[in-house]
Design an enzyme around this catalytic site. Structure first.
Site, mmCIF file in Angstrom:
data_model
loop_
_atom_site.group_PDB
_atom_site.id
_atom_site.type_symbol
_atom_site.label_atom_id
_atom_site.label_comp_id
_atom_site.label_asym_id
_atom_site.label_seq_id
_atom_site.Cartn_x
_atom_site.Cartn_y
_atom_site.Cartn_z
ATOM 1 N N ASP A 43 2.204 1.941 3.362
ATOM 2 C CA ASP A 43 3.169 0.998 3.959
ATOM 3 C C ASP A 43 4.593 1.503 3.804
ATOM 4 O O ASP A 43 5.442 1.223 4.634
ATOM 5 C CB ASP A 43 3.121 -0.382 3.275
ATOM 6 C CG ASP A 43 1.778 -1.052 3.376
ATOM 7 O OD1 ASP A 43 1.048 -0.775 4.329
ATOM 8 O OD2 ASP A 43 1.475 -1.879 2.485
ATOM 9 N N HIS A 95 0.872 -1.183 0.000
ATOM 10 C CA HIS A 95 0.000 0.000 0.000
ATOM 11 C C HIS A 95 0.909 1.233 0.000
ATOM 12 O O HIS A 95 1.986 1.205 0.606
ATOM 13 C CB HIS A 95 -0.823 0.122 1.282
ATOM 14 C CG HIS A 95 -1.762 -0.996 1.598
ATOM 15 N ND1 HIS A 95 -1.377 -2.143 2.215
ATOM 16 C CD2 HIS A 95 -3.110 -1.102 1.422
ATOM 17 C CE1 HIS A 95 -2.428 -2.925 2.407
ATOM 18 N NE2 HIS A 95 -3.497 -2.322 1.931
ATOM 19 N N HIS A 121 -11.096 -14.125 3.616
ATOM 20 C CA HIS A 121 -12.309 -13.347 3.337
ATOM 21 C C HIS A 121 -13.424 -14.273 2.852
ATOM 22 O O HIS A 121 -14.602 -14.029 3.125
ATOM 23 C CB HIS A 121 -12.033 -12.268 2.286
ATOM 24 C CG HIS A 121 -11.040 -11.239 2.736
ATOM 25 N ND1 HIS A 121 -10.621 -10.209 1.918
ATOM 26 C CD2 HIS A 121 -10.386 -11.060 3.906
ATOM 27 C CE1 HIS A 121 -9.749 -9.457 2.576
ATOM 28 N NE2 HIS A 121 -9.583 -9.959 3.779
HETATM 29 C C1 XUL Z 1 -7.551 -6.667 4.569
HETATM 30 C C2 XUL Z 1 -6.812 -7.047 3.370
HETATM 31 C C3 XUL Z 1 -5.967 -5.994 2.767
HETATM 32 C C4 XUL Z 1 -5.935 -5.984 1.278
HETATM 33 C C5 XUL Z 1 -5.182 -4.848 0.676
HETATM 34 O O1 XUL Z 1 -8.338 -7.676 5.101
HETATM 35 O O2 XUL Z 1 -6.868 -8.164 2.927
HETATM 36 O O3 XUL Z 1 -4.688 -6.138 3.298
HETATM 37 O O4 XUL Z 1 -5.379 -7.171 0.797
HETATM 38 O O5 XUL Z 1 -5.674 -3.612 1.062
HETATM 39 CO CO CO Z 2 -5.965 -9.093 1.311
#
Ligand code: XUL
Ligand code: CO
Length: 448
Positions: free
Chosen positions: A106, A103, A273
Site C-alpha cells: 500500500d 500492507h 468475512h
Molecule cells: C480482504 C481483507 C484484507 C485484510 C488484510 O478481504 O480483509 O484487506 O484485512 O490483508
Molecule cells: Co480485512
C-alpha cells in the site's frame, strides 16, 4: 501540495444527536468514560490505508472514479507514494482516530526487484515514522500483500512452487521488521490466495503442511527479533479463491491446535468475512473469545442481498452491539482494535465522503459500545446465561465434568429414576427484547 481535505480542519468535533453537520460525531466522544475507560481506549479505532488511499474506485467493470491523484501514472513512483502518505496522515489526524493499518504494497512501489521494493519500503517507513511522531497516530497492525502480484496466482505459502513460498517469506520477514520499527501493536496474516480454485490440481495435505511451516517460521522470527505485538490470522472463507483454508474462526482454531500454533496466533475477525462464511459477526467474535484467540476486529459490513465481500462501512448498532458485548465480557480488545476495513461506494466521489464514512462507522460503534456497556452493567443477560447452566455446578454436573462417573453409572441412575430431566424455556424472544431495550436506551442520560 497543500491540504487535500481542505474543507475539514479537524480533529472532527462532537456535535451530538441534534447536530445537522455531517462533519461532526453524533455519539462518539473519545474521552467519554464508559465502564471506567475512555471510549477511544475501548474501541482503539483505526483507518486502513488500502481501501482509502491505495484504491481509486475501480471494479471489474470500470476504471477508477475516486479523486486519488497519487494513483495516476507517473515517472516518479516514490514521489507519488510520498504524496499518498502525506494525504493519508492528513486524514488520520483530521479524523482524530488513534490508529492506522497498512500492507507493505500500500505504501511502497514494487520497483523492478525485491531489493528495490525493500529499499522503497524502508524509505517510506522512515517517512511514516516522522508522520507518526508529528501527528501522534500509531500503527495498529502491519501486513504483507501476498495476493496482488501475479507471482501469487496459486497462493503464497501454499503455492506448488517453493520459490514462491520463499518470496512470500522474504516479504513477511521484512514487513514484520518494519511493523516492529514503527511500533505496530499487531501483525496480520490474511491468506488471500491460500486456498484453491479447483481441487483437480490441488494437493490439500501438502498445502496445509506448507501453511503450517510458514506460520511456524513467522512465529520463530517474531521471537528472534523480539517483536512484542500479537500475530493475527484473518479468517475468510473464499474470494479471491473458491475456497480459502482460513475459512472461519473455528477452522483457524482447529488448524492452530493441530499444528501446535495456538499460543502463537490469535484471530483478526472481519464482520463481512463472518457473513461470507454463513455466520454472524457475533458468532465469530463469540467463538474466538470462547477459545481464547480473540485478537482484533476488521470493522465493516456486507450487503444482505449481495453474497460477496462488499466491505461497506458498519452502520448497524443491532449488528455491532452483541460482538462488542462479547469483547467487553472478554476483557476488551487491546492490543487489538477496530480497523475500518471498509471502502467507499464507487459513486461516493466527494473528498468529504471519506470523512462521512468513517464518522458514521465510528458513531455506530460508539452507540454499540454504550449499549453493550449498559448490558454489562445491568448483568441480566449474563445472569440468565449463568442460570441456564446452573445444574453443572451441582453434584451431577461436577461428577460428569470431573470424570468420576461412567456411562454405566449414569445409566443406572437414570434407570433407577434418580435422574429425570425437566425442560425449561430458552426465553429467546425475551432476550431479544432485552437487547433491543439497551440498544434503544443506551447513552440517553449521558448525552449532551
Ligand atoms: C480482504 C481483507 C484484507 C485484510 C488484510 O478481504 O480483509 O484487506 O484485512 O490483508
Ligand atoms: Co480485512
Amino acid at each position: 501540495m497543500g491540504e487535500f481535505f481542505a474543507d475539514v480542519h479537524g480533529p472532527v468535533p462532537f456535535g451530538g444527536l441534534d447536530s445537522s453537520d455531517p462533519l461532526t460525531f453524533k455519539v462518539y466522544q473519545a474521552d467519554q468514560i464508559v465502564l471506567g475507560e475512555r471510549m477511544e481506549d475501548h474501541l482503539r479505532p483505526g483507518v486502513c490505508y488500502w481501501h482509502s488511499f491505495a484504491w481509486d474506485g475501480r471494479d471489474m467493470f470500470g476504471v477508477g472514479t475516486l479523486d486519488r491523484p497519487w494513483l495516476e501514472a507517473t515517472d516518479d513512483e516514490m514521489a507519488a507514494a510520498r504524496m499518498r502518505m502525506a494525504v493519508a496522515f492528513e486524514f488520520f489526524a483530521k479524523l482524530g482516530t488513534p490508529y492506522y493499518c497498512f500492507h507493505d504494497r500500500d505504501v511502497a512501489p514494487e520497483g523492478d526487484s525485491f531489493a528495490t521494493f525493500r529499499a522503497n519500503l524502508d524509505a517510506l517507513a522512515d517517512d511514516a515514522a516522522d508522520h507518526q511522531q508529528r501527528t501522534g497516530v500509531r500503527l495498529l497492525w502491519g501486513t504483507a500483500n501476498l495476493f496482488s502480484d501475479p507471482r501469487y496466482q496459486a497462493g503464497a505459502a501454499t503455492n506448488p512452487d517453493p520459490d514462491v513460498f520463499a518470496y512470500a517469506a522474504a516479504q513477511v520477514k521484512h514487513m514484520l521488521e518494519v511493523t516492529q520499527r514503527l511500533g505496530g501493536e499487531n501483525y496480520v496474516l490474511w491468506g488471500g490466495r491460500e486456498g484453491y480454485d479447483t481441487l483437480l490440481n490441488t494437493d490439500l495435505r501438502r498445502e496445509q503442511a506448507q501453511l503450517a511451516r510458514f506460520l511456524h517460521l513467522v512465529a520463530e522470527h517474531k521471537a528472534k527479533i523480539g517483536f512484542t505485538g500479537q500475530l493475527l490470522i484473518e479468517p475468510k472463507p473464499m474470494e479471491p479463491t473458491k475456497h480459502q483454508y482460513d475459512y472461519d474462526v473455528a477452522t483457524v482454531y482447529g488448524f492452530l491446535v493441530g499444528n501446535g500454533l495456538e499460543h502463537e496466533y490469535k484471530v483478526n475477525v472481519e464482520a463481512n468475512h463472518a457473513t461470507l462464511a454463513g455466520h454472524s459477526f457475533h458468532h465469530e467474535v463469540a467463538f474466538a473469545a470462547a477459545n481464547g484467540i480473540l485478537g482484533s476486529i476488521d470493522a465493516n459490513r456486507g450487503d444482505p442481498q449481495n453474497g460477496w465481500d462488499t466491505d461497506q462501512f458498519p452502520n448497524s448498532v443491532d449488528d455491532l452491539c452483541m460482538p462488542v458485548y462479547e469483547i467487553l465480557r472478554n476483557g476488551g480488545l487491546a492490543p487489538g482494535g477496530f480497523n475500518f476495513d471498509a471502502k467507499l461506494r464507487r459513486q461516493s466521489t466527494d473528498r468529504n465522503d471519506l470523512f462521512y464514512a468513517h464518522i458514521g462507522g465510528l458513531d455506530a460503534l460508539a452507540q454499540a459500545l454504550l449499549a453493550a456497556a449498559s448490558m454489562v452493567e445491568d448483568d441480566s443477560l449474563q445472569k440468565l446465561r449463568d442460570e441456564r447452566y446452573a445444574g453443572w455446578g451441582g453434584e451431577l454436573g461436577s461428577a460428569i465434568l470431573g470424570g468420576s462417573v461412567t456411562l454405566a453409572e449414569l445409566e443406572r441412575r437414570v434407570a433407577d429414576g434418580e435422574i429425570s430431566p425437566v425442560r425449561r424455556s430458552g426465553n429467546q424472544e425475551m432476550l431479544e427484547s432485552l437487547v433491543n431495550q439497551h440498544v434503544w436506551s443506551a447513552g440517553r442520560s449521558t448525552r449532551r
